[in-house]
Design an enzyme around this catalytic site. Sequence first.
Site, PDB file in Angstrom:
ATOM      1  CE1 TYR A  53      29.546  56.431  35.552  1.00 44.76           C
ATOM      2  CE2 TYR A  53      30.714  54.350  35.871  1.00 44.76           C
ATOM      3  CZ  TYR A  53      30.687  55.734  35.927  1.00 44.76           C
ATOM      4  OH  TYR A  53      31.787  56.427  36.379  1.00 44.76           O
ATOM      5  CG  ASP A  89      22.455  65.417  33.757  1.00 45.65           C
ATOM      6  OD1 ASP A  89      22.202  66.183  32.799  1.00 45.65           O
ATOM      7  OD2 ASP A  89      22.847  65.846  34.860  1.00 45.65           O
ATOM      8  CG  HIS A 104      33.682  64.758  32.451  1.00 46.66           C
ATOM      9  ND1 HIS A 104      33.544  65.397  33.654  1.00 46.66           N
ATOM     10  CD2 HIS A 104      34.882  65.178  31.943  1.00 46.66           C
ATOM     11  CE1 HIS A 104      34.611  66.169  33.881  1.00 46.66           C
ATOM     12  NE2 HIS A 104      35.423  66.057  32.858  1.00 46.66           N
ATOM     13  N   GLY A 170      27.413  75.673  38.813  1.00 48.41           N
ATOM     14  CA  GLY A 170      27.298  74.403  39.536  1.00 48.41           C
ATOM     15  C   GLY A 170      28.484  73.485  39.436  1.00 48.41           C
ATOM     16  CB  THR A 171      31.473  73.024  38.062  1.00 53.26           C
ATOM     17  OG1 THR A 171      32.728  72.335  38.178  1.00 53.26           O
ATOM     18  CG2 THR A 171      31.697  74.345  37.340  1.00 53.26           C
ATOM     19  CB  SER A 172      33.842  72.067  43.103  1.00 50.03           C
ATOM     20  OG  SER A 172      34.275  70.914  42.406  1.00 50.03           O
TER      21      SER A 172
HETATM   22  P1  OAD Z   1      31.326  68.886  42.503  1.00 49.42           P
HETATM   23  O1  OAD Z   1      30.566  68.007  43.427  1.00 49.42           O
HETATM   24  O2  OAD Z   1      32.799  68.928  42.625  1.00 49.42           O
HETATM   25  O3  OAD Z   1      30.796  70.378  42.643  1.00 49.42           O
HETATM   26  C1  OAD Z   1      29.418  70.651  42.668  1.00 49.42           C
HETATM   27  C2  OAD Z   1      29.217  72.140  42.704  1.00 49.42           C
HETATM   28  O4  OAD Z   1      27.818  72.387  42.627  1.00 49.42           O
HETATM   29  C3  OAD Z   1      29.714  72.808  43.989  1.00 49.42           C
HETATM   30  O5  OAD Z   1      30.457  73.975  43.670  1.00 49.42           O
HETATM   31  C4  OAD Z   1      28.430  73.164  44.729  1.00 49.42           C
HETATM   32  O6  OAD Z   1      28.550  74.341  45.516  1.00 49.42           O
HETATM   33  C5  OAD Z   1      27.479  73.378  43.570  1.00 49.42           C
HETATM   34  N1  OAD Z   1      26.072  73.208  43.909  1.00 49.42           N
HETATM   35  C6  OAD Z   1      25.476  72.398  44.821  1.00 49.42           C
HETATM   36  N2  OAD Z   1      24.138  72.548  44.801  1.00 49.42           N
HETATM   37  C7  OAD Z   1      23.865  73.483  43.853  1.00 49.42           C
HETATM   38  C8  OAD Z   1      22.674  74.072  43.352  1.00 49.42           C
HETATM   39  N3  OAD Z   1      21.463  73.750  43.814  1.00 49.42           N
HETATM   40  N4  OAD Z   1      22.799  74.995  42.372  1.00 49.42           N
HETATM   41  C9  OAD Z   1      24.009  75.349  41.876  1.00 49.42           C
HETATM   42  N5  OAD Z   1      25.156  74.819  42.321  1.00 49.42           N
HETATM   43  C10 OAD Z   1      25.084  73.901  43.292  1.00 49.42           C
HETATM   44  O7  OAD Z   1      30.860  68.488  41.025  1.00 49.42           O
HETATM   45  P2  OAD Z   1      31.462  68.899  39.610  1.00 49.42           P
HETATM   46  O8  OAD Z   1      32.192  70.185  39.687  1.00 49.42           O
HETATM   47  O9  OAD Z   1      30.360  68.758  38.636  1.00 49.42           O
HETATM   48  O10 OAD Z   1      33.746  63.711  36.621  1.00 49.42           O
HETATM   49  O11 OAD Z   1      32.501  67.727  39.406  1.00 49.42           O
HETATM   50  C11 OAD Z   1      33.301  67.698  38.256  1.00 49.42           C
HETATM   51  C12 OAD Z   1      33.591  66.278  37.864  1.00 49.42           C
HETATM   52  O12 OAD Z   1      34.076  65.543  39.001  1.00 49.42           O
HETATM   53  C13 OAD Z   1      32.382  65.484  37.411  1.00 49.42           C
HETATM   54  O13 OAD Z   1      32.049  65.704  36.057  1.00 49.42           O
HETATM   55  C14 OAD Z   1      32.805  64.071  37.645  1.00 49.42           C
HETATM   56  C15 OAD Z   1      33.463  64.236  38.998  1.00 49.42           C
HETATM   57  O14 OAD Z   1      34.456  63.312  39.297  1.00 49.42           O
HETATM   58  C16 OAD Z   1      33.974  62.438  36.310  1.00 49.42           C
HETATM   59  O15 OAD Z   1      33.471  61.518  36.908  1.00 49.42           O
HETATM   60  C17 OAD Z   1      34.904  62.247  35.160  1.00 49.42           C
END
Ligand code: OAD
Length: 228
Positions: A53, A89, A104, A170-172
């Site tokens: 971190y 961030d 988170h 931007g989240t899966s």
């Molecule tokens: P993921 O890596 O699971 O998903 C990222 C998402 O961003 C995907 O759906 C991509 O298609 C999308 N993406 C990629 N590039 C992009 C762009 N330029 N514009 C828009 N979208 C884009 O990440 P998160 O869903 O954020 O938690 O993950 C959730 C949590 O899992 C995080 O907060 C973290 C992780 O483990 C902890 O560590 C507690």
Amino acid sequence: MKRLVVLSGSGVSAESGLQTFRDNNGLWGEYRVEDVASTEGWRRNPELMINFYNGMRRKLKDTLPNEAHKIIASLEKDFDVTVITQNIDDLHERAGSSRVIHLHGELTKARSVFNEERTYDIGYGDIKMGEKAPDGGQLRPFVVWFGESVPKLSEAAAEVENADIFLIIGTSLVVYPAAGLVTLTRGNCKIFLVDPADINISLPNLTHIKDKATSGMKKFTEAVENLK
Ligand code: OAD
């Protein structure tokens, strides 16, 4: 003013140069979640986690908000906006968003191992092994790891329940409880998704803007023009 609630994930910060987690070149391809983002990992090797971190925090210092963060902030002139972010961030705040709920945790804060609520601002500085909080506990990143509860969940849930418009960006949507928040929206809430990938979610009132965050947010602003 209509209430707009944004749920963001790492994809909103991707065009600022921060890695997502599960995409190709994502963080979880480089590191094991168990080692750097779990209570188990902390018990096994706290120094490794502190260093991980510290590295992220140093990188964040030199990272700038992108156009998507800025558009989200600028929506405050037309909507009552709350940002719920899974990101640790501070790019939403630096872009000017005034109400941000970090589900988170936050990289720029530390906490004692003894107390999950009391936080200490550390900016972009390192946490050191052996560095103690006033209560005598080792300082650790203020990050919610797998195996820990999500203290801000009920605050976030209350916002989602009152949303007129819910934007997911931007989240899966694979990490719970964040991924389940959408189920709390009211029947007449308009739901938008900005993400270049296919996301496993199907709701009748959902519009998928299949695009990157920066260009997708421009399309989103046009889409909500008549919903002000
Ligand atoms: P993921 O890596 O699971 O998903 C990222 C998402 O961003 C995907 O759906 C991509 O298609 C999308 N993406 C990629 N590039 C992009 C762009 N330029 N514009 C828009 N979208 C884009 O990440 P998160 O869903 O954020 O938690 O993950 C959730 C949590 O899992 C995080 O907060 C973290 C992780 O483990 C902890 O560590 C507690």
